[in-house]
Design a protein around this motif. Structure first.
Motif, PDB file in Angstrom:
ATOM      1  N   PRO A 151       0.843  -1.207   0.000  1.00 21.76           N
ATOM      2  CA  PRO A 151       0.000   0.000   0.000  1.00 21.76           C
ATOM      3  C   PRO A 151       0.881   1.261   0.000  1.00 21.76           C
ATOM      4  CG  PRO A 151      -0.749  -1.576   1.653  1.00 21.76           C
ATOM      5  CD  PRO A 151       0.574  -2.071   1.169  1.00 21.76           C
ATOM      6  N   PRO A 152       0.642   2.220  -0.872  1.00 17.28           N
ATOM      7  CA  PRO A 152       1.450   3.447  -0.909  1.00 17.28           C
ATOM      8  C   PRO A 152       1.518   4.165   0.435  1.00 17.28           C
ATOM      9  CG  PRO A 152       0.072   3.309  -2.861  1.00 17.28           C
ATOM     10  CD  PRO A 152      -0.370   2.194  -1.951  1.00 17.28           C
ATOM     11  N   ALA A 153       0.484   3.992   1.278  1.00 16.64           N
ATOM     12  CA  ALA A 153       0.465   4.651   2.583  1.00 16.64           C
ATOM     13  C   ALA A 153       1.629   4.217   3.470  1.00 16.64           C
ATOM     14  CB  ALA A 153      -0.858   4.361   3.296  1.00 16.64           C
ATOM     15  N   VAL A 154       2.192   3.040   3.184  1.00 14.14           N
ATOM     16  CA  VAL A 154       3.335   2.546   3.963  1.00 14.14           C
ATOM     17  C   VAL A 154       4.504   3.524   3.881  1.00 14.14           C
ATOM     18  CG1 VAL A 154       5.093   0.726   4.042  1.00 14.14           C
ATOM     19  CG2 VAL A 154       2.673   0.131   3.783  1.00 14.14           C
ATOM     20  N   PHE A 155       4.629   4.215   2.736  1.00 13.79           N
ATOM     21  CA  PHE A 155       5.762   5.116   2.512  1.00 13.79           C
ATOM     22  C   PHE A 155       5.433   6.576   2.824  1.00 13.79           C
ATOM     23  CE2 PHE A 155       6.123   1.717  -0.779  1.00 13.79           C
ATOM     24  CZ  PHE A 155       7.290   1.117  -0.318  1.00 13.79           C
ATOM     25  N   ALA A 156       4.298   6.820   3.472  1.00 13.98           N
ATOM     26  CA  ALA A 156       3.771   8.182   3.587  1.00 13.98           C
ATOM     27  C   ALA A 156       4.697   9.150   4.305  1.00 13.98           C
ATOM     28  CB  ALA A 156       2.409   8.149   4.294  1.00 13.98           C
ATOM     29  N   LYS A 157       5.517   8.680   5.238  1.00 18.16           N
ATOM     30  CA  LYS A 157       6.385   9.598   5.990  1.00 18.16           C
ATOM     31  C   LYS A 157       7.519  10.156   5.150  1.00 18.16           C
ATOM     32  CE  LYS A 157       5.630   9.203  10.795  1.00 18.16           C
ATOM     33  NZ  LYS A 157       6.262   9.545  12.084  1.00 18.16           N
ATOM     34  N   THR A 200      24.813   7.481   3.708  1.00 15.38           N
ATOM     35  CA  THR A 200      24.283   6.210   4.201  1.00 15.38           C
ATOM     36  C   THR A 200      24.474   5.141   3.121  1.00 15.38           C
ATOM     37  OG1 THR A 200      22.645   7.304   5.604  1.00 15.38           O
ATOM     38  CG2 THR A 200      22.206   5.022   5.000  1.00 15.38           C
ATOM     39  N   VAL A 201      24.900   3.968   3.512  1.00 14.52           N
ATOM     40  CA  VAL A 201      25.195   2.907   2.552  1.00 14.52           C
ATOM     41  C   VAL A 201      23.952   2.094   2.221  1.00 14.52           C
ATOM     42  CG1 VAL A 201      26.598   0.862   2.098  1.00 14.52           C
ATOM     43  CG2 VAL A 201      27.585   2.788   3.361  1.00 14.52           C
ATOM     44  N   ILE A 202      23.291   1.554   3.226  1.00 18.04           N
ATOM     45  CA  ILE A 202      22.167   0.630   3.042  1.00 18.04           C
ATOM     46  C   ILE A 202      20.835   1.373   3.104  1.00 18.04           C
ATOM     47  CG2 ILE A 202      21.056  -1.459   3.884  1.00 18.04           C
ATOM     48  CD1 ILE A 202      23.904  -1.865   2.819  1.00 18.04           C
ATOM     49  N   THR A 203      19.944   1.089   2.173  1.00 18.98           N
ATOM     50  CA  THR A 203      18.619   1.701   2.151  1.00 18.98           C
ATOM     51  C   THR A 203      17.718   1.060   3.205  1.00 18.98           C
ATOM     52  OG1 THR A 203      18.686   2.372  -0.160  1.00 18.98           O
ATOM     53  CG2 THR A 203      16.512   1.956   0.770  1.00 18.98           C
ATOM     54  N   GLY A 204      17.070   1.892   4.004  1.00 17.90           N
ATOM     55  CA  GLY A 204      16.118   1.416   4.991  1.00 17.90           C
ATOM     56  C   GLY A 204      14.704   1.762   4.570  1.00 17.90           C
ATOM     57  N   ILE A 205      13.811   0.783   4.563  1.00 22.17           N
ATOM     58  CA  ILE A 205      12.415   0.993   4.185  1.00 22.17           C
ATOM     59  C   ILE A 205      11.513   0.410   5.266  1.00 22.17           C
ATOM     60  CG2 ILE A 205      12.799   1.120   1.690  1.00 22.17           C
ATOM     61  CD1 ILE A 205      12.067  -1.816   1.479  1.00 22.17           C
ATOM     62  N   PRO A 206      10.248   0.850   5.337  1.00 25.52           N
ATOM     63  CA  PRO A 206       9.347   0.342   6.380  1.00 25.52           C
ATOM     64  C   PRO A 206       9.212  -1.185   6.352  1.00 25.52           C
ATOM     65  CG  PRO A 206       8.405   2.281   5.350  1.00 25.52           C
ATOM     66  CD  PRO A 206       9.621   1.919   4.544  1.00 25.52           C
ATOM     67  N   THR A 207       8.898  -1.753   7.507  1.00 29.43           N
ATOM     68  CA  THR A 207       8.849  -3.205   7.679  1.00 29.43           C
ATOM     69  C   THR A 207       7.942  -3.886   6.655  1.00 29.43           C
ATOM     70  OG1 THR A 207       9.236  -2.944  10.058  1.00 29.43           O
ATOM     71  CG2 THR A 207       8.317  -5.050   9.317  1.00 29.43           C
ATOM     72  N   THR A 208       6.752  -3.347   6.455  1.00 30.85           N
ATOM     73  CA  THR A 208       5.815  -3.959   5.520  1.00 30.85           C
ATOM     74  C   THR A 208       6.403  -4.048   4.127  1.00 30.85           C
ATOM     75  OG1 THR A 208       3.923  -3.144   6.794  1.00 30.85           O
ATOM     76  CG2 THR A 208       3.516  -3.750   4.491  1.00 30.85           C
ATOM     77  N   ALA A 209       7.044  -2.962   3.690  1.00 29.80           N
ATOM     78  CA  ALA A 209       7.652  -2.948   2.360  1.00 29.80           C
ATOM     79  C   ALA A 209       8.855  -3.876   2.301  1.00 29.80           C
ATOM     80  CB  ALA A 209       8.069  -1.524   1.996  1.00 29.80           C
ATOM     81  N   TYR A 210       9.655  -3.880   3.380  1.00 32.92           N
ATOM     82  CA  TYR A 210      10.851  -4.718   3.364  1.00 32.92           C
ATOM     83  C   TYR A 210      10.498  -6.194   3.292  1.00 32.92           C
ATOM     84  CZ  TYR A 210      15.134  -7.055   4.529  1.00 32.92           C
ATOM     85  OH  TYR A 210      16.210  -7.900   4.486  1.00 32.92           O
ATOM     86  N   LYS A 211       9.498  -6.627   4.051  1.00 34.10           N
ATOM     87  CA  LYS A 211       9.129  -8.045   4.034  1.00 34.10           C
ATOM     88  C   LYS A 211       8.654  -8.476   2.645  1.00 34.10           C
ATOM     89  CE  LYS A 211       8.025  -8.666   8.927  1.00 34.10           C
ATOM     90  NZ  LYS A 211       6.940  -8.953   9.918  1.00 34.10           N
ATOM     91  N   ALA A 212       7.900  -7.600   1.979  1.00 27.62           N
ATOM     92  CA  ALA A 212       7.433  -7.928   0.631  1.00 27.62           C
ATOM     93  C   ALA A 212       8.595  -7.999  -0.347  1.00 27.62           C
ATOM     94  CB  ALA A 212       6.422  -6.880   0.164  1.00 27.62           C
ATOM     95  N   ALA A 238      13.548  -0.712   8.281  1.00 29.76           N
ATOM     96  CA  ALA A 238      13.659   0.513   9.062  1.00 29.76           C
ATOM     97  C   ALA A 238      12.564   0.637  10.115  1.00 29.76           C
ATOM     98  CB  ALA A 238      13.605   1.732   8.130  1.00 29.76           C
ATOM     99  N   GLY A 239      11.633  -0.321  10.137  1.00 29.26           N
ATOM    100  CA  GLY A 239      10.533  -0.255  11.083  1.00 29.26           C
ATOM    101  C   GLY A 239       9.349   0.515  10.515  1.00 29.26           C
ATOM    102  N   ASP A 240       8.161   0.045  10.781  1.00 25.98           N
ATOM    103  CA  ASP A 240       6.969   0.733  10.302  1.00 25.98           C
ATOM    104  C   ASP A 240       6.771   2.051  11.044  1.00 25.98           C
ATOM    105  OD1 ASP A 240       5.995  -0.759   8.181  1.00 25.98           O
ATOM    106  OD2 ASP A 240       4.957  -2.187   9.489  1.00 25.98           O
ATOM    107  N   GLY A 241       6.159   3.005  10.364  1.00 30.06           N
ATOM    108  CA  GLY A 241       5.894   4.298  10.974  1.00 30.06           C
ATOM    109  C   GLY A 241       7.089   5.200  11.042  1.00 30.06           C
ATOM    110  N   SER A 242       8.161   4.872  10.309  1.00 31.25           N
ATOM    111  CA  SER A 242       9.391   5.656  10.362  1.00 31.25           C
ATOM    112  C   SER A 242       9.706   6.241   8.996  1.00 31.25           C
ATOM    113  CB  SER A 242      10.555   4.774  10.816  1.00 31.25           C
ATOM    114  OG  SER A 242      11.774   5.479  10.772  1.00 31.25           O
ATOM    115  N   PHE A 243      10.530   7.282   9.003  1.00 30.02           N
ATOM    116  CA  PHE A 243      11.086   7.771   7.752  1.00 30.02           C
ATOM    117  C   PHE A 243      11.989   6.694   7.167  1.00 30.02           C
ATOM    118  CE2 PHE A 243      10.574  11.624  10.386  1.00 30.02           C
ATOM    119  CZ  PHE A 243       9.746  12.363   9.552  1.00 30.02           C
ATOM    120  N   GLY A 244      12.079   6.651   5.856  1.00 26.37           N
ATOM    121  CA  GLY A 244      13.036   5.774   5.205  1.00 26.37           C
ATOM    122  C   GLY A 244      14.273   6.562   4.805  1.00 26.37           C
TER     123      GLY A 244
END
Length: 472
Positions: free
Chosen positions: A344-350, A358-370, A438-444
């Protein structure tokens, strides 16, 4: 006619694989391409030949393209595990800063001061500039997460400065060096909770000078006098009266670089200081491997020529006027092997901070698991290794394989801009998927591995960020 047609299809399919890609979203790459060469390879070019822009070569500081005598040759390269620890600490620091939270010590006790531009030393890329008149070469780290630039200056001694690659900059030998008076507007504009160090009077008989001080997230500090000098970018572009820190006291885990070039969005940065000439725009291209070279360029491509071709753009903004350093964009989707993931696009809303350090890209948990599930499925023929650390949990053993078939990974941003990451350098790092949870609800945070070979154009004047594939 059936047999010739079948033969043609087979030959064309073979050619597609042999050339390293196909239309089904996978790329076949030789495993030898995962290993950087021992010698510096020739870059494609230093940006576009546009007279309205200023370009300088850019290199990985631990690679063979780094200037001779730098940490690449004089100091043991940090291990991958060490780089990951530093990278994770930097990302945590940036996210805390962006969230308005104070940094806490490991024991949970006294807080560590956090300043605009605060970082943990996992910065990767350097450029060589000329400072002073006559110009003296200085090799500095580039950082989009910092604003105030600085170099070490004489008469800094061994107890007050760390060893560096080049001779210390000597302001007494430059005809264009000047300190910034304490009562000046430039000094008063230094953020009190950031770079301001009040007034200092280091030289008897001189009026009070503007002092600066920065304490970074890893405890390293630099202090000195806020000054102006002539800065040379390449052979022709010159920035006069460039405001920077002339450092006289540096302590902490520093390497042999000569200083830092701040490319953030606040008024103290090089980008903001040259906005009247270059429109608040700059770009860089990071080489695919440490053994290559890229470029750093001030200014946006001239819209009257074809140099804008190949870019895709997405809106860009800062968090707020109080946190102007970081550049923020918003992801809307990710695809693997040519197939969009069900996120869902809302996952990336922040939003996502685009950060050169920064070397490694961090994305919200929901997106990372997918992403992890789809990537592992596409790479199922290769055995998984134990996690490289707690962040990188999708690493592979390619022993015995002459080639590896890697799925393409693409990022899509607000406005529809879709960026195909380079394969393998923009997808894998040390044989691991270059993404982390990067954990849900966080900036990526979009790290530098994903942007390798891509020219990333930050254009604050137009409020957008652009990507151009295959630029270096």
């Amino acid at each position: 006619m059936a047999f010739p047609l079948l033969l043609c299809v087979l030959v064309c399919s073979y050619c597609s694989v042999a050339l390293g890609g196909n239309e089904h979203g996978f790329v076949v790459v030789p495993t030898s391409s995962f290993v950087p060469a021992a010698a510096c390879s020739t870059p494609i070019g230093v940006g576009n030949p546009d007279p309205t822009r200023a370009s300088v070569p850019l290199a990985h500081r631990h690679g063979p393209c780094a200037p001779k005598g730098s940490s690449a040759t004089d100091k043991k390269k940090p291990s991958f595990a060490e780089r990951l620890r530093s990278d994770r600490a930097r990302a945590d620091h940036i996210l805390r800063k962006a969230s308005g939270r104070r940094m806490m010590s490991e024991g949970g006790g006294a807080s560590i001061p956090t300043y605009l531009g605060g970082f943990v030393d996992s910065l990767e890329y350097v450029v060589t500039l000329g400072i002073g008149t006559p110009a003296v070469q200085q090799t500095v780290l580039i950082d989009t997460g910092s604003d105030l630039s600085w170099v070490q200056c004489k008469p800094c001694n061994a107890s007050d400065c760390y060893p560096q690659k080049d001779p210390l900059f000597d302001p007494s030998k430059s005809s264009t060096f000047a300190t910034i008076p304490c009562a000046s507007d430039a000094c008063k504009q230094l953020p009190v909770d950031g770079y301001d160090n009040g007034c200092t009077n280091n030289t008897s008989g001189m009026p009070p000078q503007c002092g600066y001080a920065i304490e970074y997230g890893n405890g390293a500090i630099t202090e000195g006098v806020y000054s102006t000098e002539t800065l040379a970018l390449g052979s022709s572009a010159v920035v006069k009266s460039f405001r920077f820190g002339c450092g006289s006291d540096q302590h902490g885990p520093y390497d042999k670089f000569d200083g830092l070039l701040g490319l953030g969005g606040a008024p103290e940065s090089l980008v903001s200081q040259t906005a009247s000439v270059y429109g608040g725009a700059f770009s860089y291209c990071l080489p695919p491997l440490n053994s290559g070279a890229g470029f750093l360029t001030l200014g946006a491509p001239n819209s009257t020529n074809n140099s804008n071709s190949g870019f895709v753009f997405t809106p860009m903004h800062a968090f707020s006027p109080k946190i102007a350093t970081f550049y923020v964009v918003t992801l809307t989707g990710i695809s693997v092997g040519g197939k969009a993931l069900d996120i869902p696009p809302a996952v990336f809303a922040k939003g996502n901070i685009v950060d050169s350090g920064t070397v490694i890209t961090g994305i919200p948990t929901t997106a990372y698991k997918a992403l992890r599930t789809a990537f592992r499925s596409a790479m199922a023929e290769y055995p998984l290794l134990p996690p490289a650390d707690s962040a990188l949990d999708t690493c592979y053993n390619f022993t015995g394989h002459g080639t590896v078939t890697v799925p393409k990974v693409a990022l899509t941003f607000v406005g529809g801009a879709t960026v195909d990451l380079d394969v393998p350098s923009g997808v894998l790092v040390e044989d691991c998927l270059a993404f982390a949870d990067a954990g849900d609800g966080s900036f990526g945070i979009i790290g530098n591995v994903n942007t390798r070979t891509i020219e990333v154009l930050y254009d604050s004047g137009k409020g957008h960020l652009g990507f151009r594939a295959g630029a270096c």
